[in-house]
Design a protein around this motif. Structure first.
Motif, short mmCIF file in Angstrom:
data_model
loop_
_atom_site.label_atom_id
_atom_site.label_comp_id
_atom_site.label_asym_id
_atom_site.label_seq_id
_atom_site.Cartn_x
_atom_site.Cartn_y
_atom_site.Cartn_z
N ASP A 119 -21.57 23.10 37.59
CA ASP A 119 -20.45 23.04 38.55
C ASP A 119 -19.94 24.43 38.87
O ASP A 119 -19.63 24.74 40.03
CB ASP A 119 -19.33 22.14 38.02
N ARG A 123 -20.42 25.83 42.72
CA ARG A 123 -19.23 26.16 43.51
C ARG A 123 -19.24 27.62 43.95
O ARG A 123 -18.90 27.95 45.09
CB ARG A 123 -17.96 25.85 42.73
N TRP A 200 -21.45 18.59 39.75
CA TRP A 200 -21.10 19.69 40.64
C TRP A 200 -19.63 19.72 41.03
O TRP A 200 -19.23 20.54 41.85
CB TRP A 200 -21.95 19.62 41.90
N CYS A 203 -17.56 17.65 45.36
CA CYS A 203 -18.45 18.15 46.42
C CYS A 203 -18.78 17.10 47.48
O CYS A 203 -19.40 17.43 48.49
CB CYS A 203 -19.75 18.68 45.80
N PHE A 225 -21.56 15.47 52.21
CA PHE A 225 -21.01 16.50 51.35
C PHE A 225 -19.87 17.25 52.05
O PHE A 225 -19.74 17.20 53.27
CB PHE A 225 -22.09 17.50 50.94
N LYS A 226 -19.08 17.94 51.27
CA LYS A 226 -17.96 18.71 51.83
C LYS A 226 -18.44 19.96 52.55
O LYS A 226 -17.72 20.51 53.39
CB LYS A 226 -16.96 19.08 50.74
N PHE A 230 -24.04 22.55 49.95
CA PHE A 230 -24.47 21.62 48.90
C PHE A 230 -25.81 20.97 49.26
O PHE A 230 -26.64 20.74 48.38
CB PHE A 230 -23.40 20.54 48.67
#
Length: 262
Positions: A119, A123, A200, A203, A225-226, A230
């Motif tokens: 994670d 990030r 992760w 996300c 996904f955001k 990703f």
């Protein structure tokens, strides 16, 4: 007191070594462009202040560049692996990357630490891909910059524009993945969501599943996904990847929108 505005051209100059490394990964090491982008972002994240690994790479031999690209890719590949699998089969060491980063005062870079803190790595790398990466990997802007340097073009608005570090939000289709299940091995929406959140962090925006009749299990779905980064880190240059959730295999690829799709 007058304030100095940082332009797009200033940032392109600042990250010119990173751009050179990206191009060497592609041309010399034979990396897929997506792999090369992820690898450069990883190196920038490992040494965010001095960028020593990035600064040394342009002067290295083709063989050494290929080794660094391979080491970076081995870390990126670990980001998809389950923690249990990593505990049984730890990732290989990354001596070249570790040595390059030590020159910047970072200390030894431990591959196992990176693999077990997925994670944190994801990030950090995603933030770079969404931020500075938008400039570093923009072929059009660097072509303009090089033509400007040689006097082929004069001042261009695209280069003289003020730089903002705010990531640009892209449409959902660009940050989505299409997921398919084996017959009789469908997975619940919540299982997919929890899998990525556990590995992760925060996300995923949402998971959509095929609408079926009569209690028939879905055979495909869509993960939104955001960030587009990703999606890049899931695929890492591959057209199709397989992951295992609760002992069931699912396949993921980049989402290609079609009329009347989910």
């Amino acid at each position: 007191m007058a304030t100095t505005t940082t332009t797009v051209r200033d940032m392109l100059y600042f990250y010119s070594d990173a751009r050179d490394v990206y191009e060497r990964f592609v041309s010399t090491a034979g990396s897929h462009p997506e792999q090369a982008r992820n690898a450069v972002a990883l190196l920038l994240w490992l040494d965010p202040v001095h960028h020593q690994a990035i600064r040394h790479l342009p002067s290295l031999s083709p063989a050494a560049v290929a080794v660094v690209a391979s080491e970076a890719n081995s870390i990126l590949a670990c980001l998809r692996q389950p923690q249990l699998e990593l505990s049984l089969r730890p990732p290989p060491p990354i001596p070249f990357i570790s040595a390059l980063c030590q020159d910047g005062g970072i200390g030894e870079v431990d591959a196992a630490f990176l693999a077990f803190n997925q994670d944190l790595v994801v990030r950090g790398v995603a933030d770079i891909l969404d931020g500075a990466g938008a400039l570093i990997f923009d072929d059009h802007l660097y072509r303009l910059l090089r033509r400007h340097q040689t006097g082929l073009v004069g001042r261009r608005q695209e280069l003289e524009a003020s730089y903002t570090c705010r990531p640009v939000t892209v449409p959902e289709d660009c940050r989505s993945m299409f997921v398919t299940f084996s017959k009789g091995q469908s997975i619940e929406r919540r299982e997919i969501f929890d899998y990525f959140r556990h590995k992760w962090g925060d996300c995923i925006v949402r998971v959509l599943m095929e609408k079926t009749m009569g209690g028939k299990p879905p055979m495909y779905g869509r993960i939104i996904f955001k960030s587009e980064a990703f999606v890049s880190l899931v695929l890492n240059g591959e057209p199709l990847v397989k992951i295992t959730i609760a002992n069931r295999q699912i396949w993921l690829r980049k989402y290609i929108p079609r009329p009347h799709n989910m």
